[in-house]
Scaffold this active site. Sequence first.
Site, short mmCIF file in Angstrom:
data_model
loop_
_atom_site.label_atom_id
_atom_site.label_comp_id
_atom_site.label_asym_id
_atom_site.label_seq_id
_atom_site.Cartn_x
_atom_site.Cartn_y
_atom_site.Cartn_z
N HIS A 108 25.71 27.42 -28.46
CA HIS A 108 27.12 27.60 -28.14
C HIS A 108 27.88 28.36 -29.22
O HIS A 108 29.12 28.38 -29.20
CB HIS A 108 27.77 26.23 -27.89
CG HIS A 108 27.11 25.45 -26.82
ND1 HIS A 108 26.11 24.51 -27.08
CD2 HIS A 108 27.25 25.47 -25.47
CE1 HIS A 108 25.69 23.99 -25.95
NE2 HIS A 108 26.35 24.55 -24.95
N HIS A 123 29.43 28.28 -21.92
CA HIS A 123 29.62 28.93 -20.65
C HIS A 123 30.53 30.15 -20.81
O HIS A 123 31.47 30.15 -21.60
CB HIS A 123 30.16 27.96 -19.61
CG HIS A 123 31.51 27.34 -19.94
ND1 HIS A 123 31.71 26.48 -20.99
CD2 HIS A 123 32.73 27.51 -19.34
CE1 HIS A 123 32.99 26.10 -21.03
NE2 HIS A 123 33.63 26.71 -20.05
N GLY A 146 29.60 30.17 -14.70
CA GLY A 146 30.57 30.85 -13.86
C GLY A 146 30.19 32.26 -13.47
O GLY A 146 31.06 33.06 -13.08
N MET A 164 23.25 28.00 -11.65
CA MET A 164 22.86 26.68 -11.14
C MET A 164 23.33 26.53 -9.69
O MET A 164 22.69 27.03 -8.77
CB MET A 164 23.46 25.59 -12.03
CG MET A 164 22.95 25.63 -13.47
SD MET A 164 23.72 24.40 -14.56
CE MET A 164 23.09 22.87 -13.86
#
Length: 206
Positions: free
Chosen positions: A104, A124, A158, A178
């Site tokens: 991250h 993300h 996203g 996903m």
Amino acid sequence: MEKQLHVITTGRQNDDVLVKIAANIHPYITMLHVREKTKSAKEVSHLIEHLQKAGVPSSKIIVNDRVDVALCLGVNGVQLTHHSLDVSQVRIALPEMMIGNSVHSVLEAQDAEQNGANFIMYGHIFKTASKRDAEPRGLDQLQRVVDQIKIPVIAIGGITPENVRNVIETGASGIAVMSGVLEAESPLQTVKLYKQQLEVWDAHNV
């Protein structure tokens, strides 16, 4: 190098549904990550055996966290996270294993590379329903990670067929999805859309 498409299980589908979808979509994806946090090692191993029997190549299967399951079932590799064994531990014990590491930050990405990861997953990137309370890291941060390491960076979070190009333009080696695929009305048609966007990029950047 051809851009990669990774699909990650959500943990919300029963095995029969997941196996049926995977059997249909595997020709169009690079890797299928079995990420089933609530399942025991035995349950994960049974799921993978069903995937293998359904025709999903072991070379396309990566197991989240469970190094033992990955090793015993002879799949492609393992995806490690912050609560997993350290990348360096697995690399020393299993020099030939494919190791992905979820990170991250730039620092975590650099550590993963130095410790022997084959690739990292970073995100993300955009807003996503699974992380409503966390700010997305965005394309600029993704670009910084890509610029700082040499191993492949797979972007997650996203990502839709409409924004694939923006993600890949950062230099990322691929994308991971996903629910965008597995919980789509037509997983097969949706995965083809993602694949098509990656192929268009590849064709224009040979």
